[in-house]
Design a protein around this motif. Sequence first.
Motif, PDB file in Angstrom:
ATOM      1  N   VAL A 103     -15.004  -1.053 -14.503  1.00 43.88           N
ATOM      2  CA  VAL A 103     -13.993  -0.273 -13.918  1.00 43.88           C
ATOM      3  C   VAL A 103     -14.641   0.094 -12.274  1.00 43.88           C
ATOM      4  O   VAL A 103     -15.818   0.387 -12.332  1.00 43.88           O
ATOM      5  CB  VAL A 103     -13.455   0.889 -14.553  1.00 43.88           C
ATOM      6  CG1 VAL A 103     -14.708   1.646 -14.987  1.00 43.88           C
ATOM      7  CG2 VAL A 103     -12.487   1.747 -13.782  1.00 43.88           C
ATOM      8  N   LEU A 104     -13.868   0.231 -11.244  1.00 46.11           N
ATOM      9  CA  LEU A 104     -14.358   0.616  -9.942  1.00 46.11           C
ATOM     10  C   LEU A 104     -13.644   1.837  -9.543  1.00 46.11           C
ATOM     11  O   LEU A 104     -12.846   2.110 -10.049  1.00 46.11           O
ATOM     12  CB  LEU A 104     -14.077  -0.350  -9.122  1.00 46.11           C
ATOM     13  CG  LEU A 104     -14.310  -1.855  -9.233  1.00 46.11           C
ATOM     14  CD1 LEU A 104     -13.833  -2.869  -8.024  1.00 46.11           C
ATOM     15  CD2 LEU A 104     -15.713  -2.125  -9.429  1.00 46.11           C
ATOM     16  N   GLU A 151      -3.696   0.388   2.619  1.00 46.32           N
ATOM     17  CA  GLU A 151      -4.293  -0.693   3.008  1.00 46.32           C
ATOM     18  C   GLU A 151      -5.715  -0.838   2.392  1.00 46.32           C
ATOM     19  O   GLU A 151      -5.892  -2.007   2.063  1.00 46.32           O
ATOM     20  CB  GLU A 151      -4.844  -0.516   4.681  1.00 46.32           C
ATOM     21  CG  GLU A 151      -4.693  -1.595   5.445  1.00 46.32           C
ATOM     22  CD  GLU A 151      -5.297  -1.319   6.895  1.00 46.32           C
ATOM     23  OE1 GLU A 151      -4.490  -0.284   7.566  1.00 46.32           O
ATOM     24  OE2 GLU A 151      -6.343  -1.682   7.621  1.00 46.32           O
ATOM     25  N   ILE A 152      -6.478   0.112   1.860  1.00 46.11           N
ATOM     26  CA  ILE A 152      -7.638  -0.290   1.403  1.00 46.11           C
ATOM     27  C   ILE A 152      -7.392  -0.601   0.067  1.00 46.11           C
ATOM     28  O   ILE A 152      -8.119  -1.535  -0.767  1.00 46.11           O
ATOM     29  CB  ILE A 152      -8.531   1.071   1.235  1.00 46.11           C
ATOM     30  CG1 ILE A 152      -8.986   1.583   2.499  1.00 46.11           C
ATOM     31  CG2 ILE A 152      -9.586   1.175   0.143  1.00 46.11           C
ATOM     32  CD1 ILE A 152      -9.509   3.137   2.629  1.00 46.11           C
ATOM     33  N   VAL A 153      -6.126  -0.046  -0.735  1.00 43.89           N
ATOM     34  CA  VAL A 153      -6.143  -0.497  -2.182  1.00 43.89           C
ATOM     35  C   VAL A 153      -5.432  -2.169  -2.172  1.00 43.89           C
ATOM     36  O   VAL A 153      -5.835  -2.902  -2.815  1.00 43.89           O
ATOM     37  CB  VAL A 153      -4.886   0.224  -2.789  1.00 43.89           C
ATOM     38  CG1 VAL A 153      -4.398  -0.055  -4.071  1.00 43.89           C
ATOM     39  CG2 VAL A 153      -5.480   1.776  -3.029  1.00 43.89           C
ATOM     40  N   ARG A 154      -4.680  -2.248  -1.007  1.00 43.12           N
ATOM     41  CA  ARG A 154      -4.116  -3.839  -1.012  1.00 43.12           C
ATOM     42  C   ARG A 154      -5.486  -4.559  -0.655  1.00 43.12           C
ATOM     43  O   ARG A 154      -5.168  -5.832  -1.340  1.00 43.12           O
ATOM     44  CB  ARG A 154      -3.204  -3.905   0.138  1.00 43.12           C
ATOM     45  CG  ARG A 154      -1.706  -3.433  -0.060  1.00 43.12           C
ATOM     46  CD  ARG A 154      -0.719  -3.762   0.638  1.00 43.12           C
ATOM     47  NE  ARG A 154       0.338  -2.953   0.511  1.00 43.12           N
ATOM     48  CZ  ARG A 154       1.076  -1.970   1.323  1.00 43.12           C
ATOM     49  NH1 ARG A 154       0.226  -1.584   2.336  1.00 43.12           N
ATOM     50  NH2 ARG A 154       2.007  -1.244   1.026  1.00 43.12           N
ATOM     51  N   THR A 155      -6.308  -4.287   0.059  1.00 43.25           N
ATOM     52  CA  THR A 155      -7.431  -5.119   0.442  1.00 43.25           C
ATOM     53  C   THR A 155      -8.154  -5.291  -1.139  1.00 43.25           C
ATOM     54  O   THR A 155      -8.650  -6.403  -1.429  1.00 43.25           O
ATOM     55  CB  THR A 155      -8.283  -4.539   1.304  1.00 43.25           C
ATOM     56  OG1 THR A 155      -7.515  -4.343   2.591  1.00 43.25           O
ATOM     57  CG2 THR A 155      -9.614  -5.191   1.883  1.00 43.25           C
ATOM     58  N   ILE A 156      -8.633  -4.190  -1.659  1.00 47.03           N
ATOM     59  CA  ILE A 156      -9.430  -4.361  -2.957  1.00 47.03           C
ATOM     60  C   ILE A 156      -8.585  -5.205  -3.828  1.00 47.03           C
ATOM     61  O   ILE A 156      -9.085  -5.836  -4.533  1.00 47.03           O
ATOM     62  CB  ILE A 156      -9.606  -2.892  -3.409  1.00 47.03           C
ATOM     63  CG1 ILE A 156     -10.778  -2.367  -2.507  1.00 47.03           C
ATOM     64  CG2 ILE A 156     -10.244  -2.886  -4.798  1.00 47.03           C
ATOM     65  CD1 ILE A 156     -11.156  -0.893  -2.717  1.00 47.03           C
ATOM     66  N   ARG A 157      -7.261  -4.890  -4.065  1.00 51.43           N
ATOM     67  CA  ARG A 157      -6.249  -5.785  -4.858  1.00 51.43           C
ATOM     68  C   ARG A 157      -6.363  -7.248  -4.579  1.00 51.43           C
ATOM     69  O   ARG A 157      -6.459  -8.205  -5.359  1.00 51.43           O
ATOM     70  CB  ARG A 157      -5.132  -5.050  -5.015  1.00 51.43           C
ATOM     71  CG  ARG A 157      -5.067  -4.109  -5.926  1.00 51.43           C
ATOM     72  CD  ARG A 157      -4.918  -4.716  -7.327  1.00 51.43           C
ATOM     73  NE  ARG A 157      -5.275  -3.556  -8.548  1.00 51.43           N
ATOM     74  CZ  ARG A 157      -6.253  -3.690  -9.134  1.00 51.43           C
ATOM     75  NH1 ARG A 157      -7.596  -4.220  -9.010  1.00 51.43           N
ATOM     76  NH2 ARG A 157      -6.505  -2.616 -10.077  1.00 51.43           N
ATOM     77  N   SER A 158      -6.721  -7.584  -3.411  1.00 53.22           N
ATOM     78  CA  SER A 158      -6.680  -9.026  -2.974  1.00 53.22           C
ATOM     79  C   SER A 158      -8.079  -9.463  -3.242  1.00 53.22           C
ATOM     80  O   SER A 158      -8.325 -10.761  -3.193  1.00 53.22           O
ATOM     81  CB  SER A 158      -6.502  -8.959  -1.411  1.00 53.22           C
ATOM     82  OG  SER A 158      -7.629  -8.781  -0.682  1.00 53.22           O
ATOM     83  N   LEU A 159      -9.159  -8.714  -3.589  1.00 57.92           N
ATOM     84  CA  LEU A 159     -10.343  -9.259  -4.138  1.00 57.92           C
ATOM     85  C   LEU A 159     -10.711  -9.212  -5.206  1.00 57.92           C
ATOM     86  O   LEU A 159     -11.430  -9.907  -6.126  1.00 57.92           O
ATOM     87  CB  LEU A 159     -11.427  -8.211  -3.335  1.00 57.92           C
ATOM     88  CG  LEU A 159     -11.409  -8.348  -1.647  1.00 57.92           C
ATOM     89  CD1 LEU A 159     -12.203  -7.173  -1.254  1.00 57.92           C
ATOM     90  CD2 LEU A 159     -12.125  -9.462  -1.201  1.00 57.92           C
ATOM     91  N   THR A 160      -9.977  -8.431  -6.361  1.00 55.69           N
ATOM     92  CA  THR A 160     -10.251  -8.056  -7.657  1.00 55.69           C
ATOM     93  C   THR A 160      -9.229  -7.466  -8.324  1.00 55.69           C
ATOM     94  O   THR A 160      -8.417  -6.873  -7.954  1.00 55.69           O
ATOM     95  CB  THR A 160     -11.381  -7.219  -7.783  1.00 55.69           C
ATOM     96  OG1 THR A 160     -11.769  -7.165  -9.244  1.00 55.69           O
ATOM     97  CG2 THR A 160     -11.274  -5.844  -7.207  1.00 55.69           C
ATOM     98  N   GLY A 161      -9.141  -7.756  -9.723  1.00 58.38           N
ATOM     99  CA  GLY A 161      -8.138  -7.434 -10.452  1.00 58.38           C
ATOM    100  C   GLY A 161      -8.675  -6.146 -11.618  1.00 58.38           C
ATOM    101  O   GLY A 161      -7.873  -5.832 -12.382  1.00 58.38           O
ATOM    102  N   GLN A 162      -9.976  -6.005 -11.106  1.00 56.00           N
ATOM    103  CA  GLN A 162     -10.649  -5.047 -11.854  1.00 56.00           C
ATOM    104  C   GLN A 162      -9.838  -3.295 -11.932  1.00 56.00           C
ATOM    105  O   GLN A 162      -9.376  -3.148 -10.978  1.00 56.00           O
ATOM    106  CB  GLN A 162     -12.121  -4.611 -11.500  1.00 56.00           C
ATOM    107  CG  GLN A 162     -12.984  -5.539 -12.105  1.00 56.00           C
ATOM    108  CD  GLN A 162     -14.305  -5.736 -10.901  1.00 56.00           C
ATOM    109  OE1 GLN A 162     -14.057  -5.962  -9.742  1.00 56.00           O
ATOM    110  NE2 GLN A 162     -15.291  -5.282 -11.337  1.00 56.00           N
ATOM    111  N   PRO A 163      -9.718  -2.704 -13.259  1.00 53.06           N
ATOM    112  CA  PRO A 163      -9.220  -1.411 -13.053  1.00 53.06           C
ATOM    113  C   PRO A 163      -9.718  -0.617 -12.343  1.00 53.06           C
ATOM    114  O   PRO A 163     -11.117  -0.590 -11.992  1.00 53.06           O
ATOM    115  CB  PRO A 163      -9.248  -1.134 -14.770  1.00 53.06           C
ATOM    116  CG  PRO A 163      -9.894  -2.123 -15.573  1.00 53.06           C
ATOM    117  CD  PRO A 163     -10.209  -3.210 -14.599  1.00 53.06           C
TER     118      PRO A 163
END
Length: 324
Positions: free
Chosen positions: A135-136, A147-159
Amino acid sequence: MTLASGSRTTTPAVLLEVEQDGLTGLGEASMPPYLGETADEAWEFLNLLHVPPIESYGELLGLLAEVDERRPGLHAAKAALDMALHDWWARAEGMPCRALWGLFEGDLPPSSMTIGMGDRDFLSARVAEARGFPVLKIKLGGSADREIVRTIRSLTGQPLRVDANQGWGEREEALRMITWLAGEGVELVEQPMPKERVEDMRWLRERSPLPLVADESVVRYADLAGAAELFHGVNIKLMKCTGMAEAHRMILRAKELGLKVMLGCMTETTCGISAASQLVRLADWADLDGALLINNDPFTGARVVDGRILLPDGAGLGVEWIAS
Ligand code: MG
């Protein structure tokens, strides 16, 4: 008992060593920025302390209470003393600190890894480093949150866990954001609104689809009163609450109140992280990545490997200096 402390420009800000009967104990003070405590003040306070010989654990707790009453604030300095005395006492008893509270075998919650705010390149590098973590924890509370969440979601599916750092000023805005985050694989939100916004937090807690966790709103034991009406959980940190003795009392009280417990940290060395780790079996969530964020750690002790917290076997905190 003798005390020796030094002030440093790197983490930890203040390192304290106590000694009695040929045995030593280690503690550190790393400053929570929002409590306004400086390393100089902490160092000065610790250097002026005279600590009588300690013969029992009851005397140790009595001394901590007496030092706490001498002046308000200086929570990190007080935590350094608490930590060093616990390390020394448990070493003298030949057992790890966790045995003081009957915490032996058992499952530990995994630790999250914090991803700071930054541009896509920064986030991408941090997410790659945290690949093995279950988890991150991400820092939001600004204008670029989606924007930050979308960027992170484009990089990983981790909770994800979100720390909003008191950043959302309007309760409707906070609720909209939390509802959106619930659909993005976020499992909890820490400190969505400023700590002064008590009535807004009460409103938000009734409606939030995600658990809300207090950080700045709950600093010490006394702050737990009423917290369960505003939050679902509380983030307890040694540097906020003056150390292991109070953290242990807070964890038990929080549970009585129906609050979930996160055990968190500041940017700390393995000394502070090992102290918190001694209590982590009591926590529902752990955020003990502080020593992974520094590159000058002078100690070995508790380790966090891909989110797994590995407790040291040694007596006391289980912390040793790395030979240089
Ligand atoms: Mg926080």
